[in-house]
Enzyme design. Structure first.
Site, PDB file in Angstrom:
ATOM      1  N   ASN A  52      55.320  22.015  69.045  1.00 22.93           N
ATOM      2  CA  ASN A  52      55.919  22.117  70.239  1.00 22.93           C
ATOM      3  C   ASN A  52      56.161  21.188  71.261  1.00 22.93           C
ATOM      4  OD1 ASN A  52      53.278  23.192  70.250  1.00 22.93           O
ATOM      5  ND2 ASN A  52      53.675  24.218  72.230  1.00 22.93           N
ATOM      6  N   GLU A  54      56.633  20.236  75.249  1.00 25.31           N
ATOM      7  CA  GLU A  54      56.916  20.839  76.610  1.00 25.31           C
ATOM      8  C   GLU A  54      57.355  19.879  77.470  1.00 25.31           C
ATOM      9  OE1 GLU A  54      53.264  23.081  77.410  1.00 25.31           O
ATOM     10  OE2 GLU A  54      53.737  24.204  76.143  1.00 25.31           O
ATOM     11  N   CYS A  63      60.314  24.824  71.221  1.00 24.89           N
ATOM     12  CA  CYS A  63      59.277  25.519  70.258  1.00 24.89           C
ATOM     13  C   CYS A  63      59.138  24.760  68.879  1.00 24.89           C
ATOM     14  CB  CYS A  63      59.602  26.887  69.910  1.00 24.89           C
ATOM     15  SG  CYS A  63      59.546  27.893  71.284  1.00 24.89           S
ATOM     16  N   GLU A  65      59.135  25.793  65.993  1.00 22.31           N
ATOM     17  CA  GLU A  65      59.877  26.323  65.034  1.00 22.31           C
ATOM     18  C   GLU A  65      61.293  25.554  65.080  1.00 22.31           C
ATOM     19  OE1 GLU A  65      58.360  27.951  67.191  1.00 22.31           O
ATOM     20  OE2 GLU A  65      57.744  29.964  66.183  1.00 22.31           O
TER      21      GLU A  65
HETATM   22  N1  THU Z   1      55.996  28.555  71.383  1.00 23.79           N
HETATM   23  C1  THU Z   1      56.487  27.802  70.103  1.00 23.79           C
HETATM   24  O1  THU Z   1      56.315  26.634  69.963  1.00 23.79           O
HETATM   25  N2  THU Z   1      56.865  29.009  69.276  1.00 23.79           N
HETATM   26  C2  THU Z   1      56.858  30.101  69.589  1.00 23.79           C
HETATM   27  O2  THU Z   1      57.292  30.853  68.707  1.00 23.79           O
HETATM   28  C3  THU Z   1      56.333  30.658  70.903  1.00 23.79           C
HETATM   29  C4  THU Z   1      56.147  29.642  71.909  1.00 23.79           C
HETATM   30  C5  THU Z   1      55.651  27.295  72.498  1.00 23.79           C
HETATM   31  C6  THU Z   1      56.423  26.962  73.571  1.00 23.79           C
HETATM   32  C7  THU Z   1      55.415  26.458  74.600  1.00 23.79           C
HETATM   33  O3  THU Z   1      55.118  25.158  74.384  1.00 23.79           O
HETATM   34  C8  THU Z   1      54.267  27.103  74.194  1.00 23.79           C
HETATM   35  O4  THU Z   1      54.308  27.540  73.120  1.00 23.79           O
HETATM   36  C9  THU Z   1      53.850  28.302  75.214  1.00 23.79           C
HETATM   37  O5  THU Z   1      54.936  29.186  75.367  1.00 23.79           O
END
Ligand code: THU
Length: 158
Positions: A52, A54, A63, A65
């Protein structure tokens, strides 16, 4: 959906899970401190990872995925057999299993439509003593796909 032991996974799926586990540590996560790793297994058994990323404008965050999917697409890979996902919190959420968010489910489903096959989703805690196996079609019932729009995506199959 079923729960399995790490040792019950075949070698390539163990490798997939370990790749997701490793890449999660590369998360760019100053805001949530949540570490997510995803690893795609392509139809030709290539492992492609994502973590991920941000952003200070929170909604711009991507995210793990979807990062993995973007990397795969850039490599000319769009046919996926499986995806492994592992996440942890700032300290150690070792016991919890994290599933893909709604937006990621929709994005994974797109590629299931492209291949015409379901995509296995392997979700694990960081201890790898709780592993849940599902599929994108199970995780996204009554999904909206290209057929709903009357669009053919066939030419994008590679
Ligand atoms: N996040 C993911 O990378 N994948 C998910 O399926 C759930 C959420 C990340 C996004 C953000 O950086 C952090 O987790 C908190 O939401």
């Amino acid at each position: 959906m079923r729960q399995v032991l790490f040792d019950e996974l075949d070698e390539i799926r163990q490798k997939l899970l370990n790749a997701a586990d490793e890449v999660k540590e590369n998360a760019y996560n100053p805001y949530s401190k949540f570490y997510v790793g995803a690893a795609i297994l392509t139809d030709d058994d290539l492992v492609i990872t994502g973590a991920n990323v941000e952003n200070v404008a929170y909604g711009s965050t991507i995210c793990a995925e979807r990062m993995a999917i973007g990397r795969a697409n850039a490599m000319g890979k769009r046919i996926f057999k499986s995806m492994a996902i592992i996440a942890r919190g700032e300290n150690t959420d070792h016991k919890k299993v994290t599933g893909p968010c709604g937006a990621c489910r929709q994005m994974i489903f797109e590629f299931s439509c492209l291949s015409g096959k379901d995509i296995e989703i392997i979700m694990s805690n960081t201890r790898k003593d709780k592993i849940i196996i599902s599929t994108i079609r199970e995780l996204l019932p009554m999904a909206f796909g290209p057929v709903g729009l009357g669009v053919s995506i066939e030419e994008y199959v590679n």
